[in-house]
Write an enzyme that holds these catalytic residues in place. Structure first.
Site, PDB file in Angstrom:
ATOM      1  N   HIS A   1      -2.977   0.028  -3.901  1.00  0.00           N
ATOM      2  CA  HIS A   1      -3.033  -1.180  -3.123  1.00  0.00           C
ATOM      3  C   HIS A   1      -2.937  -1.992  -3.973  1.00  0.00           C
ATOM      4  CE1 HIS A   1      -4.206   1.556   0.412  1.00  0.00           C
ATOM      5  NE2 HIS A   1      -5.135   2.156  -0.397  1.00  0.00           N
TER       6      HIS A   1
ATOM      7  N   GLU B   1      -2.466  19.468  -3.128  1.00  0.00           N
ATOM      8  CA  GLU B   1      -4.033  19.320  -3.133  1.00  0.00           C
ATOM      9  C   GLU B   1      -4.620  18.118  -3.609  1.00  0.00           C
ATOM     10  OE1 GLU B   1      -4.575  22.872  -5.580  1.00  0.00           O
ATOM     11  OE2 GLU B   1      -5.668  23.704  -3.860  1.00  0.00           O
ATOM     12  N   SER B   2      -3.776  17.209  -3.620  1.00  0.00           N
ATOM     13  CA  SER B   2      -4.129  15.983  -4.236  1.00  0.00           C
ATOM     14  C   SER B   2      -3.351  14.597  -3.868  1.00  0.00           C
ATOM     15  CB  SER B   2      -4.307  15.934  -5.881  1.00  0.00           C
ATOM     16  OG  SER B   2      -4.589  17.108  -6.260  1.00  0.00           O
TER      17      SER B   2
ATOM     18  N   CYS C   1      -5.854  18.311  -9.383  1.00  0.00           N
ATOM     19  CA  CYS C   1      -6.555  19.418  -9.469  1.00  0.00           C
ATOM     20  C   CYS C   1      -5.821  20.337 -10.111  1.00  0.00           C
ATOM     21  CB  CYS C   1      -6.776  20.161  -7.871  1.00  0.00           C
ATOM     22  SG  CYS C   1      -7.670  18.839  -6.671  1.00  0.00           S
TER      23      CYS C   1
ATOM     24  N   SER D   1       0.903  -1.219  -0.021  1.00  0.00           N
ATOM     25  CA  SER D   1       0.030  -0.056  -0.035  1.00  0.00           C
ATOM     26  C   SER D   1       0.834   1.396   0.028  1.00  0.00           C
ATOM     27  CB  SER D   1      -0.815   0.141   1.188  1.00  0.00           C
ATOM     28  OG  SER D   1      -2.024  -0.776   1.023  1.00  0.00           O
TER      29      SER D   1
END
Lengths: 143, 143
Positions: B68, B62-63, B83, B55
């Site tokens: 996984h 912002e992102s 974004c 993982s």
């Protein structure tokens, strides 16, 4: 068909903007949400941006809970990705809607890892969770 | 209506299982994907589970880009949340499908933060990206 994971996408609008821009509060809320969902926390990473806005991720065993806030719009995008039967993503979702005081929340659920196999897909046991061990060679893997 | 962010959900099936279980390779691939997408990397967090599976999250301004893996099923769940107009999430998606050698990939796009406002929603400028500054008080926020 069965899914390996459940992914809730939360669109939280009309939230409390002050909370959305408070790094300590956002981190506390997200970590508490993970605990409410009975998750095993692996790592916590939260950052505040200038002039405002917070991004953060709580990595949990085989999954994650993430948030990106836009205090200037009173909006937060949250993802709750969980696996197995122990975790309760809806519990975390309800908790987050409440703590961020969203007056216009919406939730979409996506099943992740829908594989064409019969029977349940066993989830890797959390009891044996050791992030640094590598025992893969002892077990047969699907090539 | 305009969206604050674009969220690509990748379901990568029939991947190269050995790559999916190689912590170093998975991290390198995910970081490279973020760079391919012209992202500003804030933090990198990857973990390997026992007996297998990885993982990880690359937090970007912002992102985030997360993964996984289930090597035992040759499957990886990836999220590319971006974004603004600079980042190219499809570029990252194509790169990841190629590097994980998925023979059965699928992608779903979700617009995040569709707010009922006229005109474009300005993205917070990356030039002023300072994760530890707090200048919110200097600017007016939507309450």
């Amino acid at each position: 068909m069965h899914a390996l994971g459940r992914h809730l996408l939360l669109e939280l609008k009309v939230c409390n903007s002050k909370v959305l821009n408070d790094l300590k509060k956002v981190q506390e809320i997200m970590v508490s949400a993970a605990k409410e969902a009975k998750a095993t926390i692996v790592e916590i990473s939260f950052h505040k941006f200038s002039p405002f806005g917070i991004s953060g991720v709580v990595v949990i065993a085989e999954s994650h809970i993430s948030i990106h806030t836009w205090p200037e719009y009173g909006y937060a995008a949250i993802d709750i990705f969980t696996c197995g039967d122990v975790l309760k993503p809806e519990t975390a979702a309800n908790y987050l809607v409440d703590k961020f005081q969203s007056k216009n929340p919406s939730v979409m659920e996506v099943k992740r890892g829908m594989l064409s196999r019969e029977g349940r897909l066993p989830h890797k046991p959390l009891k044996n969770f050791t992030p640094e061990d590598d025992r893969a060679k002892e077990l047969q893997m699907v090539s």
